[in-house]
Write a protein that holds these residues in place. Sequence first.
Motif, PDB file in Angstrom:
ATOM      1  N   LEU A 531      34.387  31.343  38.531  1.00  0.00           N
ATOM      2  CA  LEU A 531      33.468  32.460  38.304  1.00  0.00           C
ATOM      3  C   LEU A 531      34.090  33.807  38.632  1.00  0.00           C
ATOM      4  CD1 LEU A 531      30.150  30.936  39.733  1.00  0.00           C
ATOM      5  CD2 LEU A 531      30.837  31.160  37.336  1.00  0.00           C
ATOM      6  N   MET A 532      35.026  33.824  39.578  1.00  0.00           N
ATOM      7  CA  MET A 532      35.558  35.100  40.059  1.00  0.00           C
ATOM      8  C   MET A 532      36.981  35.393  39.603  1.00  0.00           C
ATOM      9  SD  MET A 532      32.896  36.089  41.599  1.00  0.00           S
ATOM     10  CE  MET A 532      33.552  37.611  42.303  1.00  0.00           C
ATOM     11  N   MET A 533      37.617  34.476  38.882  1.00  0.00           N
ATOM     12  CA  MET A 533      39.016  34.658  38.497  1.00  0.00           C
ATOM     13  C   MET A 533      39.222  35.936  37.699  1.00  0.00           C
ATOM     14  SD  MET A 533      42.040  33.142  38.757  1.00  0.00           S
ATOM     15  CE  MET A 533      41.739  31.398  39.010  1.00  0.00           C
ATOM     16  N   ASP A 534      38.355  36.192  36.719  1.00  0.00           N
ATOM     17  CA  ASP A 534      38.506  37.379  35.883  1.00  0.00           C
ATOM     18  C   ASP A 534      37.915  38.625  36.519  1.00  0.00           C
ATOM     19  OD1 ASP A 534      39.895  36.229  33.714  1.00  0.00           O
ATOM     20  OD2 ASP A 534      38.049  35.324  32.983  1.00  0.00           O
ATOM     21  N   GLY A 537      40.681  38.906  39.903  1.00  0.00           N
ATOM     22  CA  GLY A 537      42.063  38.929  39.440  1.00  0.00           C
ATOM     23  C   GLY A 537      42.839  37.761  40.011  1.00  0.00           C
ATOM     24  N   ARG A 538      43.784  37.239  39.227  1.00  0.00           N
ATOM     25  CA  ARG A 538      44.532  36.058  39.657  1.00  0.00           C
ATOM     26  C   ARG A 538      45.346  36.326  40.914  1.00  0.00           C
ATOM     27  NH1 ARG A 538      42.194  36.321  35.077  1.00  0.00           N
ATOM     28  NH2 ARG A 538      43.183  35.696  33.117  1.00  0.00           N
ATOM     29  N   LEU A 539      45.969  37.509  40.956  1.00  0.00           N
ATOM     30  CA  LEU A 539      46.880  37.810  42.055  1.00  0.00           C
ATOM     31  C   LEU A 539      46.143  37.899  43.385  1.00  0.00           C
ATOM     32  CD1 LEU A 539      49.769  38.460  42.873  1.00  0.00           C
ATOM     33  CD2 LEU A 539      49.272  40.872  42.450  1.00  0.00           C
ATOM     34  N   TYR A 540      45.037  38.627  43.417  1.00  0.00           N
ATOM     35  CA  TYR A 540      44.298  38.779  44.672  1.00  0.00           C
ATOM     36  C   TYR A 540      43.726  37.451  45.147  1.00  0.00           C
ATOM     37  CZ  TYR A 540      44.657  43.771  43.740  1.00  0.00           C
ATOM     38  OH  TYR A 540      45.138  45.033  43.500  1.00  0.00           O
ATOM     39  N   MET A 541      43.274  36.626  44.212  1.00  0.00           N
ATOM     40  CA  MET A 541      42.744  35.333  44.608  1.00  0.00           C
ATOM     41  C   MET A 541      43.853  34.425  45.140  1.00  0.00           C
ATOM     42  SD  MET A 541      40.363  32.671  42.471  1.00  0.00           S
ATOM     43  CE  MET A 541      38.999  33.830  42.538  1.00  0.00           C
TER      44      MET A 541
END
Length: 656
Positions: A531-534, A537-541
């Motif tokens: 749900l939160m990937m986009d 952001g991939r890098l912060y996650m």
Amino acid sequence: MENDEFSKRSEKLGLVDREGNRSYTQPQPELDGELKKDPEKDIDTTKPIKPPKDVVPDLSPTTQLAQDYENALQEAGFGRYQWTLFAALGMGLAADGVEIFVVGFVLPSAERDLCLSDQRKGWLGGIIFLGMMFGAIIWGSVSDKLGRKITLLIALGTNALFALISAFSTGYAFFMFCRFFSGIGIGGSIPIIFAYYSEFLPTNKRGEHLSWLCLFWMAGGVYASGFAWAIIPHAGWALSMSGIHSWRIYVFVCSIPCLLSFISLFFMHESPRFLLEVNQHDEAIKILKKVHDVNHRFQEELVYQVTKIDLPPPKNDESTFVEITEDTTTSAGRWFVRVKTFIVPALKNNIALFKKDYRRTTLLLLAVWISLAFGYFGLIVWFPEMIKHIQIQRYLGETDQLYDQSVANINVTKDFQNRAYYNSNFTNVCFDSLNIKHVTFSNCFFTNCSFNKVSSSELFFKDSRISNTIFNYTDFFDYKFVRTVLDNSFFYNLRKGCRLDFAENYSAYWMYFVAFVGTLAVLPGNIFSALMMDRIGRLYMLVGSMAISAVSVFFIWVGNSESNIVGMSCLFNGVTIMAWNSLDVITTELYPTGKRSTAFGLLNAVSRIGAVIANVLFGQMIGINKAVPILLTAAILGSGAVAAWRLPDTKNVALT
């Protein structure tokens, strides 16, 4: 304000579409000062446009192809076709999750059937990772040359075939051989699956739906541990009706996800993005039209508008395959040349990942992949082994210590276990039709005794003397008699087969239960990352979840019971899965189509080295020292987070 005015005027002049996507495919009008103000929006077009500093037009053929393909995917839409492919590929990903656990789960049952020593069990666990390493490198490179679909079918077919055969193997060597090739098959599936699915997803759907795809890996782990818990009894029980050991049924059941994925993929199509990469334009457009028609099956009036995508000039790439046309003297020679022209370009494609254009990205990703694999695979082995150690220590602590016993003239027909006799005498005692488990006779004397139809586990006679005693239908092999004198005693009908003892002083069900709960615990992390990937952001996650994982490791200090360890396993797995999901997405997006599967396969393969090192190292620390696993895992995960921070964020970037 400057950006807003630029966006409005760019849309008016055709430089962007109404959704804000940049486009440089149309010729720009001459801005010579003769244009008037827009009567509707009152935009002053008499001045040349000065784009913001962060807007850098890139009209390279590769970027143009990426943008055109993105527009073609948007036109095809997202719907039933992608969800069908999602299910087919998801079953393949679930098969990988199954493969990670299946050997470890069958060992408590299969160790007797296959007569596995501790050393052999260690090799059997390592051979799976070894096969996966080779498979990831081989199939990843092949799929960048032959295509996603055909290569994935070969990989899954290899896994399914050898997994099924292994269920019927009767010896250790053949079982190990089958699991190695099964690992080769499934090891190559992950790089292809992520590359394959990403090339059917528009940018605004890619991060979320690649994360949803990762749910299937969790489902595979739950499937494997759940069926192990349900099917495999402790210590190798055999089905009473057929005599087939339950672990063989379990191995067969574990091949089902792979078989389902293999069958489903026959009804899917090759990746259009790959076809464009190999200059098969018409076939790519045809597949994109099929995707559009499936997704808009209830809107027949809609017609797919994309009929042409401009391709860049053909590359003079040394890594492309060359069809052999010249004759060779023998058939073997012709096959040698063909194999050579297949392997050499694949090796060059791997070497290209360390050249100037990709070197920095590849080295940073290697650091992240290895650190995450070290921490994750090390601890998922450590948790159940720690529970096993706690149970064994508790069992040993409850051993009855019996001194100076005198037993005479009785028949013993009831099983007994967990005893230690010292300086005791047994006279005219008949042990008949029973099981003796974890019993030691030290400095004891047996006179005129008999052991009839007795099976044993961890039974030892130490520094004892046995006189005038009969052993009939027993498994009392030589190693059970340690510095013991046998005087006028005879063995009849000694049982054949495996001459090893197997520990039965712990519950194998706990191992299945920990794996079941631990894999199920990743569900919240999977949902959150999808749900939160986009949004994040991939890098912060990736960085955030690795840092939190490093901190969560310190909770191991409180793990002094089975329930505490299960809780820690759930916490660690739930956080770590977010790092895996974001790493899978960012790896897929950082490389171009011609190197995407190759890079993913190489990184996946090398990360297995970290997993193997962690398994060996953590295994040595069981029951000895918690500090080493804690500090080492935290330090390596923290270092991986630092390396990940230096990667570029691929959010909203079209696939090249």
